[in-house]
Each structure stands twice: as C-alpha cells, then as structure tokens.
Design a protein around this motif. Structure first.
Motif, PDB file in Angstrom:
ATOM      1  N   THR A   1      -8.399 -12.422  -8.094  1.00 43.55           N
ATOM      2  CA  THR A   1      -8.591 -11.262  -7.228  1.00 43.55           C
ATOM      3  C   THR A   1      -9.172 -10.121  -8.044  1.00 43.55           C
ATOM      4  N   PRO A   2      -9.944  -9.228  -7.427  1.00 41.46           N
ATOM      5  CA  PRO A   2     -10.457  -8.075  -8.179  1.00 41.46           C
ATOM      6  C   PRO A   2      -9.378  -7.050  -8.514  1.00 41.46           C
ATOM      7  N   ASN A   3      -8.190  -7.197  -7.946  1.00 41.28           N
ATOM      8  CA  ASN A   3      -7.113  -6.243  -8.174  1.00 41.28           C
ATOM      9  C   ASN A   3      -5.833  -6.954  -8.613  1.00 41.28           C
TER      10      ASN A   3
ATOM     11  N   THR B   1      -0.881 -13.396  -9.230  1.00 41.46           N
ATOM     12  CA  THR B   1      -1.507 -13.609  -7.939  1.00 41.46           C
ATOM     13  C   THR B   1      -1.573 -15.116  -7.683  1.00 41.46           C
TER      14      THR B   1
ATOM     15  N   GLU C   1      -0.898  -9.037  -6.308  1.00 43.06           N
ATOM     16  CA  GLU C   1      -2.161  -8.321  -6.321  1.00 43.06           C
ATOM     17  C   GLU C   1      -2.031  -6.972  -5.615  1.00 43.06           C
ATOM     18  N   ASN C   2      -2.870  -6.035  -6.049  1.00 37.30           N
ATOM     19  CA  ASN C   2      -2.857  -4.667  -5.521  1.00 37.30           C
ATOM     20  C   ASN C   2      -1.563  -3.931  -5.829  1.00 37.30           C
TER      21      ASN C   2
ATOM     22  N   SER D   1       0.820  -1.222   0.000  1.00 39.08           N
ATOM     23  CA  SER D   1       0.000   0.000   0.000  1.00 39.08           C
ATOM     24  C   SER D   1       0.850   1.268   0.000  1.00 39.08           C
TER      25      SER D   1
ATOM     26  N   GLU E   1       0.834  -2.121  -8.986  1.00 35.77           N
ATOM     27  CA  GLU E   1       0.916  -1.662 -10.360  1.00 35.77           C
ATOM     28  C   GLU E   1       2.268  -1.009 -10.631  1.00 35.77           C
TER      29      GLU E   1
ATOM     30  N   GLU F   1      -3.603   0.227  -3.016  1.00 39.32           N
ATOM     31  CA  GLU F   1      -2.704  -0.131  -4.098  1.00 39.32           C
ATOM     32  C   GLU F   1      -1.262   0.232  -3.776  1.00 39.32           C
TER      33      GLU F   1
ATOM     34  N   TYR G   1      -4.540  -3.331   1.633  1.00 35.38           N
ATOM     35  CA  TYR G   1      -5.883  -3.031   1.177  1.00 35.38           C
ATOM     36  C   TYR G   1      -5.901  -1.836   0.232  1.00 35.38           C
TER      37      TYR G   1
END
Length: 439
Positions: free
Chosen positions: A260-262, A256, A228-229, A161, A231, A201, A199
């Motif tokens: 995952t949604p991200n 991942t 994941e999460n 994060s 970029e 990015e 939680y």
C-alpha cells in the motif's frame, strides 16, 4: 566493563515522553502554547458537558447526545456502578461498527475511573466501539476492566481516519477472540487503520498505557493491529502483554495485508513492559511486514516466547523496515531469538543497536536470530547495526556485522558506531547512545 546497573538515562524518562508527566498526573500544554482544553465548567460554545457515567452512556442513544457531537468532560467520573449494568455486561460501548462515533471527546485532563465492560462474545468492545473521522484528546481511563472478543481496546475497539492525542489507559483489557476475525486486542485501540474504509490517516500521538492485555493473536500494549493509514507517534507502554501469536509492546501486528502507498508507522515510541507469547513476539511489534516502518524507537522490555522472539520485532518480512532504534532489555526464547529481530527476510534493518541480554536454544543472535531467504534478493539488508558482545557473546548469523565491547559502545567511544550522531543519536556519559528526542 560497564554493567546494567550503570544505566542512568532510560529509566528516568519513562513518564516524560511528549509532555506526559505521569500516567495519571498533569497533562502539559500543547505545542501551540495554549492549554489542552477548557477548565472547570467552561466549555466551548456548542459543546456538550459530560459530568457522569450516565451522561457518558447517553452518547449515541439520546437526541441531545449525538454520535457526531462535541463533548467535554468537566469533572472526574466514577464508573464503578457499571459493573452491575445490563445484567453484568457493564457499560455498553459508545457507537458501533455501522454507527461509529464521529465527533470530538475532550477528557479535559479529568479521569474516568473503573469502567467495566464484560462482553466476551462481541467485537468492537471498548469505551467507544468504533471511531471514524473523530478526535479523542486528553481522555484518561483508570482501572478499566474490559472483556470482548476481537477489536478490543481500553479506549476504542476500531479506529478509522481519526486522531487520538494525549490519551491514557490503565487497567485490564482481554480479548477472547472467539470468532475468526482476529482484528486485534490492544491496551488503547484494538485495530487502527483500514485497507478500504479509511481514506485519511489514523494518528495516535503522545498517548500511553499501563495495562495488562491478554489475547490470542495480534495483541499489543497500545494497539492490537496497526494497519495501513495508521501512524503511532511519541507513545509508550508499560505493564504486561500476553498472547499466542503476533504479540508486541506497542503493536501486536504492524502490518498491511498487501502493499500500500500508506504503510503503518511506529515512530519515537518506547516500551518498558513484560511481553510473552508463543510465536512472533517483540518488544515493539510482534510481526511486521509490507513496508511497515519502526523508526527512532526503543524497547527496554522483558520479552519471552517460543519462536521468532526479538527485542524490537519478532518477525520482519516483505520489505518492512527498522531504523534508528535500539533494544536494551532481556530477550528469551526457544528458536530464532535476537537482540533486535527474531527472524528476518526481505527487509531492511539499519542504524540500530542491541544491548539486550539474549538467550535461547536454536538460532540465537545478538542482532538477528535467524536470517531466512531462498536467495540474495529476499534476504534482509543489514547496515550499521551493532550489538554488545559482553552482554550477548555470540551472533548466530556470521553475515551480520561484528559486535563491539561495552566500552566501545558507551560514552564518547560510541562514535565507533556509524550511527547518525548529528541528527538522530547522542552520546551519553557511561551509557549507550540515546535518541535525541529522549529526555
């Protein structure tokens, strides 16, 4: 027929991406039009000035240097003495997995020279062991010498994060990966993202490395494991990336564990490196899966390996995607060797091309070396993908669209390819198409 010697666009832009003038040159102003940070001794109110490696080492160890502090480097720092610190273990990474750095570090364009860290049995080994909800910007590390086990990087071992912007690393990063964690070895970051602890990015933007990175698994020129999460935007690598499994110019693994949604992303990034490994070796990513995406990126790297060797990705599966990307390097391997992808199944590849020289023994192709899948539902989806048949004369899989000649793929004739020349690509005189964001 055009030859490689006519290429006039891509070499000149290696150090012009996103305001990076050179690896250790001037850092340009940001998009807001302001400067990248304070200059000279002036620092924001409440920020803590760092002017020596001794002060840098105090972060997280002294009351006046908290892990959640705002720090600004106010002059170049020579850290060569760290090679003798702690009985030869060198600089102790800032923070830890349990106590990550959560503050802000602005390098202010100054250079930290010769950080030495020699902790081959430890994880989370880098200038900063672990970051969470942190911001690192304009941090420039030159001639680093970092050795750890896993979660090893030049700048940070683990990133969660956090925002990393306009940071650069030059030198050597080595991961022995003696344990069973294999969380990654990268020139900038060992591991970025998390399925449980992050939680928000993690963003790596406009950053670059010129490094020798060595490890065993999930070894990347920029990031060992982009999870994941996480970029990666507008970033680049050069140098040498060496490992056994999942070895890539930007990320060793862009993946991942589950869906995952991200999912992780690599966008508007490029490599010009020498990348070598045994299995799953790629110009941008070694292994990619679970909806992970590579977009508007390219590799001009020399890539070599044994199995699953590709100009962009070594192996791609589980609905992972490559689009609006290209390879223009030299790709060599034994089995499953492709100009874009070494081995592909249950994935999507589109609006891309390869002008790479490709060589191998078994399952060798201008685009994909081996298409795998037990039925039509888990075979890859391939559309508007092209390769130069005068550079790579054969394509191992007849289901891949036919190749074109060099003349058909260069200059204005490149519009023979059904690529998006309105919003994504541009033609180049006497050369292959370039992405519109390229200088």
């Amino acid at each position: 027929m055009k030859t490689k010697s006519t290429k006039v666009v891509h070499v000149s832009k290696v150090y012009l991406l996103a305001g990076i003038v050179s690896l250790f040159g001037v850092v340009s102003c940001d998009s807001s039009g302001g400067s990248n940070g304070p200059t000279g001794p002036d620092i924001p109110e409440g920020a803590i000035a760092i002017s020596s490696v001794e002060e840098l080492q105090k972060i997280g160890k002294a009351d006046k240097f908290p892990l959640d502090g705002e720090y600004v480097i106010v002059e170049d720092i020579q850290a060569d003495p760290t090679s003798d610190w702690n009985d030869g273990s060198g600089f102790e990474p800032i923070g830890s997995g349990r106590k990550p750095f959560t503050g802000t570090l602005d390098g202010n364009g100054h250079i930290i020279y010769d950080i030495n860290i020699n902790r081959e049995d430890a994880s989370g080994v880098a200038l900063i062991s672990s970051i969470k909800n942190a911001k690192l910007r304009n941090v420039i590390l030159k001639s680093v010498d970092v050795k750890g086990s896993d979660g090893v990087g030049g700048l940070a071992g683990f990133s969660c994060s956090s925002e990393i912007t306009r940071c650069k690393v030059n030198g050597s990063v080595v991961g022995t990966q003696k344990g069973n964690n294999n969380s990654g070895v990268g020139g900038l970051i060992g591991y970025s993202g998390s399925p449980t602890a992050c939680y928000g990015e993690s963003i790596i933007d406009s950053s670059s490395t010129s490094v020798t990175v060595k490890g065993i698994e999930k070894v990347g020129g920029l990031v060992g494991w982009n999870a994941e999460n996480s970029e990666i935007h507008s970033s680049s690598t050069s140098g040498n990336v060496i490992g056994d499994k999942s070895v890539g110019g930007i990320a060793g693994a862009n993946m991942t564990i589950g869906f995952t949604p991200n999912p992780p992303l690599i966008k508007k990034s490029f490599t010009d490196a020498t990348i070598s490994g045994k299995k799953n070796v790629g110009g941008l990513a070694g292994f990619q899966r679970s909806k992970a995406l590579i977009s508007k990126s390219y590799s001009e790297s020399k890539v070599s390996g044994e199995n699953n060797v590709g100009g962009v990705v070594g192996k791609i599966t589980f609905d992972a995607r490559v689009k609006n990307s290209f390879s223009d390097g030299k790709i060599g391997g034994v089995n499953n060797v492709g100009g874009l992808v070494g081995q592909a199944s249950d994935s999507r590849i589109g609006d891309s091309y390869s002008a790479s020289e490709v060589s191998g023994e078994g399952s060798v192709g201008g685009i994909i070396g081996l298409i795998s899948g037990s039925n039509e539902t888990n075979e890859p989806s391939i559309s508007d993908v092209y390769w130069d048949i005068e550079v790579m004369s054969r394509q191992g899989e007849s289901r891949v669209p036919i190749g074109l000649t060099t003349d058909q793929m260069t200059g204005e004739s490149a519009k023979n390819m059904l690529l998006d020349f309105q919003d994504t690509w541009k033609t180049v005189k006497d050369d292959y198409p370039a992405l519109q964001w390229e200088e």
